[in-house]
Design a protein around this motif. Sequence first.
Motif: not given
Length: 402
Positions: A227, A244, A262
Motif C-alpha cells: 500500500a 494492493i 482502503k
Amino acid sequence: MAAAVRKIGGHVPPARGTRPRNRRALILAAAADLFYRRGYADVGMSDIADAVGMGPSALYRHFRSKQHLLMQVVLDGVAPVRDALARSAVEDPDTVLRAVVAATLDHREVGVLWQREGRLLPAAERAEVRREIRAVTAVVAELIQDARPELSPGQAELLAWCGLGVLLSPSFHRIELPRPEYVRLLVELGRAAVTARPAELVPIARSPARPTGIVLRSRREALLGAAVRMFAEQGYAGVAIEDIGAAAGIAGPSVYNHFESKADLLSAAVTRGVEWLSMDMTRALAGAEDDEGALRVLLWSYIRFAAEYSDLVTLLLAEVSHLPTQARHRARQAQVDHLMEWAHLLCAVRPEYGAAQARIRVHAALTAINDVARTRHLRDTAGVAPTLAAVAGAVLGLDPVG
C-alpha cells in the motif's frame, strides 16, 4: 450585506451565463486553486465549472477531460518559472533569481501541483510534464555551471534541484512575511542552496540480483508495504484495495482480515510514517550535547530517513488529505510538531531569525531534501547525502563543517 466573492488567481469570477474573453485562463486558475486546496481526486469538473460560472458541458469545449485539464494546469504552473528563467540570456543572475522568486510567490500552488498532483497523470501526459520540469532544471543547472565551471554536470544538476526546491517551498506552507522581506529571504536562501559545496558524485550500480534481505511473513506487513509503495506511486485515489491485495499476493476477501478498508490501510501507513519520523528524531537528539550539534545530527538523520523511506515521505506530503477527519487532524498536528522542533532548535542557534523566518528556512531545507530523495536518479548516487547536508546547512544558516 453581500457575501464576499472568492477571487480565482487574482480575478473575480464572471457571472453565470457571461462569456469573458479570458475564460480559458479563468478555468485554469480555478482548477489550480481547487486542485491545490482539495486535491485532484476530490475535485470534479462540475466543481470547476461552478467556480467560473459555466456549465460542465461548456468546460469540455476547452479541455477534453479532467486529466487533460490537470496536465495543462501543471504546465501552466511551471510557465511563470520558465519565463522568469528565460531572462537569463539578457539579465544578470541576481535579477533572474528575483524574478523566479516573484513567480513562485505569485503562484504558490506550483510546487504542490507538479510534485503531488502531476504524478496522477497518465504515462504520456506525465512524461510531457517531466520533460518540461527537466527543461527548467536544465536551465538552472546551466546557469550554475556558468558561474561555477569547476562543477561537474551532475553536481550542477543536483544543486539546481535543491535550489528549485528551496524556491518552491512556500507552496507547502502558509507562513507569511511582508512581501519585500519574503523576496529578500528567498533570494538569500536560493543563493545559499546553489552556492553550497557539493561532494563528488558517483552513480550507484543497482544489480537485479542484489539481495533484498529476509522478508517478513506477516500478511499485514505485506499489505502495508504494498500500500505504501502503490499509494506513493499512483496516488490513493488511483489504487483499489484489490490491487494492493494482488501486489501482496493475497486473494481479494482475505485483505479484509487485516484492514477494514482502503482508508484503514492509508491510516495505518501514515501513522507508521509519522511515528517512525518521531522515533528517528528522538533517537537523533538523544546524544546531542548542544542545540547546534542537535540540529546537525537531526539534519543527517533526516537525510538518511528521506532516502530510505521516500515512499513514506511522499505519503506524508501528498496523501494525508484522504484520511478520515480525526486521523487527518492527528497526522497534520504531528507534522506541525515535527517542524516546530526543528524551528525551536534553529531559533536557539540563530535567535536573530525570529520564529517565522526560522520556520521558512526549515521548510526550505526539508523541501530540498524531500525533492531529491523522491527523485530516483538523484537518490541513487553516492555523494548526494553530504551535498544535501551542505545545502540544507547553508539554508538553515549553519556554519559549514569541513
